[in-house]
Design an enzyme around this catalytic site. Structure first.
Site, mmCIF file in Angstrom:
data_model
loop_
_atom_site.group_PDB
_atom_site.id
_atom_site.type_symbol
_atom_site.label_atom_id
_atom_site.label_comp_id
_atom_site.label_asym_id
_atom_site.label_seq_id
_atom_site.Cartn_x
_atom_site.Cartn_y
_atom_site.Cartn_z
ATOM 1 N N GLY A 420 0.834 -1.257 -0.108
ATOM 2 C CA GLY A 420 0.113 0.120 0.015
ATOM 3 C C GLY A 420 0.761 1.193 0.066
ATOM 4 O O GLY A 420 0.697 2.277 0.676
ATOM 5 N N ASN A 490 0.904 -2.808 5.591
ATOM 6 C CA ASN A 490 0.218 -1.742 5.656
ATOM 7 C C ASN A 490 -1.026 -1.897 4.924
ATOM 8 O O ASN A 490 -2.210 -1.214 5.394
ATOM 9 C CB ASN A 490 1.192 -0.600 5.254
ATOM 10 N N SER A 544 -4.481 -1.392 14.297
ATOM 11 C CA SER A 544 -5.457 -0.337 14.347
ATOM 12 C C SER A 544 -6.088 -0.124 15.806
ATOM 13 O O SER A 544 -6.153 -1.194 16.535
ATOM 14 C CB SER A 544 -6.917 -0.682 13.613
ATOM 15 N N TYR A 557 -13.991 -5.280 9.560
ATOM 16 C CA TYR A 557 -12.525 -4.245 9.588
ATOM 17 C C TYR A 557 -11.975 -4.864 10.956
ATOM 18 O O TYR A 557 -10.694 -5.115 11.053
ATOM 19 C CB TYR A 557 -12.712 -2.738 9.557
ATOM 20 N N ALA A 559 -12.732 -6.996 13.118
ATOM 21 C CA ALA A 559 -12.131 -8.454 13.318
ATOM 22 C C ALA A 559 -10.875 -8.794 12.406
ATOM 23 O O ALA A 559 -10.055 -9.638 12.734
ATOM 24 C CB ALA A 559 -13.444 -9.325 12.627
ATOM 25 N N LYS A 561 -8.384 -6.849 11.745
ATOM 26 C CA LYS A 561 -7.124 -6.277 12.077
ATOM 27 C C LYS A 561 -6.770 -7.148 13.412
ATOM 28 O O LYS A 561 -5.677 -7.141 13.931
ATOM 29 C CB LYS A 561 -7.308 -4.711 12.365
#
Ligand code: ZN
Length: 660
Positions: A420, A490, A544, A557, A559, A561
């Site tokens: 990314g 990332n 996060s 999201y 879950a 991370k």
């Protein structure tokens, strides 16, 4: 060789110094004349000093500068009278000469004058040009080089046998010039070193350089020693195929061995093009490649000899012998013993350096060396200087002084991969790692906005959910830089909010595929390279705040991370034994990223009844977290500061009461 002189371009460079800049650039932009700081030029002008007195000033190229893009400020202004008096001394050490040349400067801010300054001073011409032209070197680095050079140039030049650069060479040239000069003299040639040309105008000196080099080219052509490198034809004839894929670990293992021998991590770039393979696979490669470099100054970049094959240990042992045989009782400190060039039948040409830039320079120098060796071979035998002469350059006090001024960066010689990398935190991570000296491969779905041509940056368009594409990216990284030391995970997606009862399975799965599965595959694929990292592999996972403090509406999201964090913790447990560290960063509210457009920011702030400014700093420390802050932490987690930390989770969120 064609003259590149152009009247209208030349007119844009007024004055003697302007003309000096113009033709210096013409010389410098031709790699067949000068390479990476090689060569130097000068002009003698009359100027008024601060007392209003006229003085003769020698403007000579600053040491280490590049002629190709030189500016007027790249020339060191020396009081000619003072320099000519130095030339009359019986003896002068090179260190003292360098100091005396600084004393002769009219501008204390000028760069160090070239070590060949005295030589420029003693030549009684306004303009003096000096190159290490390939074609000339090819003729003189041969079995009967001196005779060939006489045949090519006759008395149009002053002939100088090899003498080590520095004060002695200047003295020698002054005597030889006085003895050999004729009305036809347009230059001076220095065996195993290079060509001087001179004239009363910049154009005259430049055109004479072209003329002198052309004579060498014509001589080579006449003896069928010019077109030695016709790649496409050669590849067809030899049927050479480039290296098949899947060689990443093999390359990384060799890089590790070289790094261990050097005592620091190295960038190790592999080149399996036709020129490299055909040369490395020649039956006589040992005979022709183990003679020595094309010009002695290359020894600082390429070492005296390449390693032919892969026996790093015996290369190092041979280097130690070379050192002890040539020190002759002097208290010299041995440089590292690792090779800078490897010629291998399968890999082709491997170029090694302390940084990606160094490795690129080594590669370019060696490609020129290959041509010169092949031309010399076609003329009946390539011959370099004896080891003892090359040793004197490698351990020359002036070169050692230069080396001691290099300030290494923390990640010099190391290789990172960032996912990314085209924007936001990923882009900032790539920049932070580059700034600390690492070579960085950046993966992204999109191509980066501006394609940089930095040798330390490889930008690849890659969908990390495509396992084959990830394998290719790792292979490209291993070939370009030699392996992988740091992996920054990332890339991820942050979907629009959806409560669990409305979340579609396919949306859930898509998020898991990118944020979790792709990172799992990448970690697994990178493992063989990471475990061969000279200083130990490092993985940094961008997690996060949602992991320790989830919020409603982002189940998938959070879950993904959280699972990624757990994967990192298990990796820390499993990979510690092979010295791979895995740590996690939990950022929150990093607004200078693509998802936080001005509108989204305004909406969210309004949703909480805050001003945008309040919302940006809505944390315990009342501070805003930027992507560069996250990147700096990621880079430090790869540094010795975190050498004894693995499996850690560090928040970077300005302080959050739910996380604390
Ligand atoms: Zn030179």
């Amino acid at each position: 060789m064609q003259s590149l002189w152009n009247d209208s371009d030349a007119a844009k460079f007024p004055g003697d110094l302007g003309q000096r800049v113009y033709t210096s650039r013409l010389l410098g932009c031709d790699r067949a004349l000068v390479l990476h700081g090689g060569g130097n030029t000068s002009v003698k002008v009359r100027e008024k000093n601060i007392f209003g007195e006229e003085e003769e000033i020698l403007y000579v190229k600053g040491s280490g500068g590049d002629l190709g893009n030189i500016e007027a400020s790249g020339f060191a202004p020396l009081r000619l009278k003072y320099v000519l008096r130095l030339a009359e001394l019986e003896q002068l050490s090179d260190t003292r000469m360098a100091a005396e040349l600084r004393c002769a400067l009219t501008n204390p801010a000028a760069p160090n004058p070239s070590v060949e300054s005295i030589l420029h001073a003693i030549l009684p011409y306004k303009f003096v040009d000096h190159t290490h032209a390939d074609a000339f070197i090819a003729v003189c680095n041969t079995v009967n080089g001196a005779e060939r050079v006489k045949e090519v140039y006759g008395d149009s030049v002053v002939h100088i046998p090899y003498v080590m650069p520095g004060f002695e060479l200047s003295k020698f040239c002054a005597r030889a010039f006085a003895e050999q000069r004729t009305p036809r003299t347009i230059g001076m040639i220095l065996m195993h070193h290079g060509v001087f040309s001179f004239g009363e105008t910049a154009r005259e000196a430049y055109e004479r350089m072209i003329e002198l080099v052309t004579h060498a080219e014509e001589y080579l052509a006449k003896h069928d020693a010019w077109n030695v490198n016709n790649q496409s034809r050669a590849r067809q004839q030899a049927g050479e195929q480039p290296l098949p894929n899947g060689r990443g670990s093999e390359i990384a293992a060799l890089r590790k061995e070289v790094s261990d021998a050097a005592g620091f991590p190295v960038v190790f770039s592999v080149h399996d093009d036709a020129q490299a393979l055909i040369f490395a696979r020649r039956k006589d490669v040992k005979d022709i490649a183990l003679q020595g470099p094309a010009t002695p100054d290359h020894v600082m970049r390429t070492k005296r000899l390449p390693l032919v094959g892969r026996d790093v240990k015996s290369y190092c042992a041979d280097y130690k012998n070379y050192f002890s045989e040539n020190t002759r009782g002097r208290a010299l400190k041995m440089l590292d013993t690792a090779p800078r060039i490897i010629l291998d039948k399968e890999l082709g040409l491997c170029a090694i350096g302390r940084t990606a830039r160094d490795a690129a320079i080594v590669e370019e120098i060696y490609r020129h060396t290959i041509e010169i060796i092949l031309r010399g071979t076609a003329l009946g035998g390539y011959r370099a200087l004896p080891a003892s002469d090359l040793f004197e350059i490698e351990y020359w006090e002036l070169e050692q002084a230069k080396l001691s001024h290099i300030k290494p960066k923390p990640f010099d010689g190391e290789v990172a991969l960032v996912t990314g990398a085209a924007s936001g935190i990923g882009k900032a991570c790539a920049e932070a790692l580059l700034a600390r000296g690492a070579a960085v491969t950046g993966l992204d779905l999109k191509a980066q906005e501006k394609s940089t041509k930095r040798p330390d940056q490889l930008e690849l368009v890659c969908d990390i959910t495509d396992e084959a594409a990830v394998e290719r990216a790792l292979e490209s990284t291993a070939r370009k830089y030699g392996g992988l030391d740091m992996l920054i995970l990332n890339a991820g997606i942050f979907p629009p909010g959806a409560r669990i009862e409305t979340l579609k399975l396919e949306d859930w799965q898509k998020i898991m595929r990118v944020n979790l599965d792709a990172n799992f595959s990448l970690m697994r694929a990178a493992y063989p390279l990471l475990k061969l990292s000279p200083r130990g592999g490092r993985v940094v996972v961008i997690g996060s705040k949602n992991v320790p403090a989830p919020g409603p509406g982002v189940a998938a999201y959070s879950a993904s991370k959280a699972a990624l964090t757990q994967l990192a913790r298990v990796a820390a447990l499993e990979w510690g034994a092979v010295n791979i560290r895995v740590n996690v960063i939990h950022p929150n509210m990093v607004f200078d990223t693509a998802i936080w457009t001005t509108e989204v920011l305004a909406q969210r702030a309004a949703h909480y009844g805050m001003s945008v400014e309040q919302y940006r700093t809505n944390n315990i420390l009342r501070t805003e977290v930027h992507s560069a802050d996250v990147a700096a932490l990621a880079a430090e987690m790869c540094s010795p500061l975190f050498a004894k930390t693995t499996g850690a989770q560090v928040p970077i969120d300005g302080g959050n009461d739910r996380v604390i």
